[in-house]
Design an enzyme around this catalytic site. Structure first.
Site, PDB file in Angstrom:
ATOM      1  CE1 TYR A   1     110.185 -25.453  38.239  1.00  0.00           C
ATOM      2  CE2 TYR A   1     111.543 -23.490  38.514  1.00  0.00           C
ATOM      3  CZ  TYR A   1     110.424 -24.225  38.834  1.00  0.00           C
ATOM      4  OH  TYR A   1     109.530 -23.739  39.759  1.00  0.00           O
TER       5      TYR A   1
ATOM      6  CE  LYS B   1     106.836 -24.206  37.522  1.00  0.00           C
ATOM      7  NZ  LYS B   1     105.463 -24.551  37.940  1.00  0.00           N
TER       8      LYS B   1
END
EC number: 1.1.1.330
Length: 341
Positions: free
Chosen positions: A218, A222
Site C-alpha cells: 500500500y 501511494k
C-alpha cells in the site's frame, strides 16, 4: 556573530567555512519561517477557493470514483453543493442511485451513475465510462477509489490477491480512468479558451509520504501516485488543468476501520471540506510541488516530520514499524477472540 567568527581564527579557510555555515543557517531558518507562515495563511487567512473557475454553476461536470461511501460520497455531495453536476462511479449501483437521487433533490444539479468494479480491470468498464461522459463538459476528476491491507502484514506474508488488488485499484485503475477522463477535461478547457480551468485530485496518504513497514505494498502504491501525479501536473498545467495529490493521515472510514473522529482524525465531511477549501495550496506539503496536505492537524504533522526527523529517516521508519506491528498484534488477538466466540 561576524565579530565572533573573526575572533575565532585568522585562517582564511576556517573563516570561509564558518561564514558559509552561518549563511546556510540563515537560509534554512528563513525558509522554515516562510514555510510556516505560508502554512498558517493557507489554513486560516486566505479565503476558500472559488469553484466558479472550475465551472461550478456553469453546467460543468465532475467525475468522482469510489463515490458511494465515505470520502468519495462527501466529494460528490460537496462538489454538487458548489454547483457542479456529478458523475458517480463506484461498485454498488444501488448505493449510487440512492445518492444520485439525494443530490438531485437537494442541490438541483444533474447526475449520472456508473457501476464499475475497478478491481476487475475490465476494458468494457473503461469503455462504459468513456461512453457515459462522451457528451459532457467535464472539468473535474476526483481519483478517490483505493484499497489498503485488511490489517498490517509483513510483505513476505502478504496474500497475493490482496497485493494484486491494491496495485490494480490504487495504480492501474487510477491511471486508466485518468486516461479516459483527462482528455475530456483538456477539451472542455480548450473549448472555453481557458476561461474555465480543469482539476484532477488524486488521493494520496501518509503511507505514501512515509515508507511504512507492514503496509509495504500500500505504501509503495501511494508513493507511486505522488510521482505520477506530480509528473502529470507538469504536463497538464500549461493546458489549464490543475493536478494535485491530496495527502491525508487517518480519516474515519471503512478502509481505516476508525469510527470515532478526533482532532487528528476528521470525519469525511470535515476532511473533504478542507480539501476543497485549499485547492492549489500546499498547506502542510510546503516542500512539495502539486501536492496538498489540507486538513489542519495533518498539515502540522506533515510539516513537523519534514522539518525534524525527515520522511525517509531511520527514526521515522522504526516508529512506523513499531506502530504497525502493534496494530497487527491487536488485530490478530481480536480475530482469535471472535473465532472462539
Amino acid at each position: 556573530m561576524l565579530r565572533l567568527i573573526d575572533s575565532i581564527s585568522d585562517n582564511c579557510t576556517v573563516k570561509t567555512a564558518l561564514y558559509g555555515a552561518l549563511l546556510l543557517g540563515v537560509y534554512k531558518l528563513t525558509t522554515f519561517a516562510l514555510s510556516l507562515v505560508s502554512l498558517v495563511l493557507d489554513l486560516w487567512v486566505l479565503p476558500p477557493v472559488n469553484f466558479a473557475k472550475y465551472g461550478a454553476k456553469k453546467g460543468k461536470w465532475a467525475v468522482i470514483t469510489g463515490a458511494s461511501d465515505g470520502i468519495g460520497k462527501e466529494y460528490a455531495t460537496q462538489l454538487a453543493a458548489k454547483g457542479l453536476n456529478v458523475v458517480l462511479v463506484s461498485r454498488t449501483e444501488s448505493k449510487l442511485v440512492a445518492l444520485a437521487e439525494e443530490i438531485e433533490s437537494k442541490y438541483k444539479v444533474s447526475t449520472k451513475v456508473l457501476a464499475f468494479d475497478v478491481s476487475l480491470d475490465a476494458e468494457s468498464s473503461y469503455e462504459d465510462l468513456a461512453a457515459t461522459i462522451a457528451d459532457l463538459p467535464v472539468t473535474v476528476l476526483v481519483n478517490n477509489v483505493g484499497q489498503s491491507h485488511s490489517i498490517p502484514v509483513p510483505f513476505l506474508e502478504t496474500d497475493e490477491k490482496e497485493l494484486r488488488n491494491i496495485i490494480t485499484i490504487n495504480n492501474t485503475a487510477t491511471l486508466k480512468i485518468t486516461q479516459v477522463v483527462a482528455p475530456k477535461i483538456v477539451h472542455t478547457v480548450a473549448s472555453e479558451k481557458k476561461k474555465t480551468r480543469g482539476l484532477i485530485l488524486t488521493m494520496g496518504s501518509f503511507g505514501g509520504l512515509l515508507p511504512t513497514p507492514y503496509l509495504a505494498t500500500y505504501s509503495g502504491s501511494k508513493a507511486f501516485l505522488q510521482s505520477w501525479s506530480n509528473a502529470l501536473s507538469g504536463e497538464l498545467q500549461p493546458q489549464g488543468v490543475d493536478v494535485e495529490l491530496v495527502i491525508s493521515y487517518l480519516v474515519t472510514s471503512a478502509m481505516s476501520k476508525i469510527r470515532r473522529s478526533s482532532a487528528s482524525i476528521p470525519n469525511p465531511k470535515a476532511f473533504v471540506k478542507s480539501v476543497l477549501r485549499n485547492v492549489g495550496r500546499r498547506v502542510g506539503a510546503q516542500e512539495r510541488f502539486g501536492t496538498t496536505t489540507p486538513y489542519w492537524a495533518h498539515a502540522f504533522m506533515h510539516f513537523g516530520i519534514v522539518n525534524s526527523v525527515g520522511v525517509y529517516s531511520k527514526i521515522a521508519n522504526s516508529l512506523n514499524l513499531g506502530m504497525h506491528k502493534s496494530i497487527r498484534s491487536r488485530a490478530l488477538k481480536k480475530a482469535a477472540r471472535q473465532k472462539k466466540d
